[in-house]
Design a protein around this motif. Sequence first.
Motif, PDB file in Angstrom:
ATOM      1  N   THR A  41       8.658  10.963   5.045  1.00  0.00           N
ATOM      2  CA  THR A  41       7.975   9.745   5.322  1.00  0.00           C
ATOM      3  C   THR A  41       9.352   8.820   6.313  1.00  0.00           C
ATOM      4  O   THR A  41       8.350   8.604   7.163  1.00  0.00           O
ATOM      5  N   GLU A  88       0.321  -1.058   0.050  1.00  0.00           N
ATOM      6  CA  GLU A  88      -0.399   0.008  -0.439  1.00  0.00           C
ATOM      7  C   GLU A  88       0.922   1.263   0.181  1.00  0.00           C
ATOM      8  O   GLU A  88       0.717   2.433  -0.445  1.00  0.00           O
ATOM      9  N   ARG A  89       2.009   1.218   0.610  1.00  0.00           N
ATOM     10  CA  ARG A  89       2.902   2.480   0.807  1.00  0.00           C
ATOM     11  C   ARG A  89       3.438   2.779   0.321  1.00  0.00           C
ATOM     12  O   ARG A  89       3.782   3.698  -1.262  1.00  0.00           O
ATOM     13  N   TYR A 139       2.831   6.142  -3.261  1.00  0.00           N
ATOM     14  CA  TYR A 139       4.530   6.873  -3.788  1.00  0.00           C
ATOM     15  C   TYR A 139       4.234   6.529  -5.771  1.00  0.00           C
ATOM     16  O   TYR A 139       4.694   7.564  -6.157  1.00  0.00           O
TER      17      TYR A 139
END
Length: 69
Positions: free
Chosen positions: A67, A30-31, A35
Amino acid sequence: MATHPHPHPQPHPKPAEIKEQRHWDISAGERLELYKQYAAAGLEHWGADSRGVENTRRFLLEWLSFTHR
């Protein structure tokens, strides 16, 4: 002289995670998707020419640094 349509803009609402005081824990996939979306939005905004890619890269690296903290 142009006038701003909203002379006193409203503040942005707080994200649900902050308002509800909950932890937002996302998976690595998900991260990575966030991006990818960020990079795509940068290229759409600044263009895919060398200058647009450089601007996108610069802002993406700043965001990655933020982040990571």
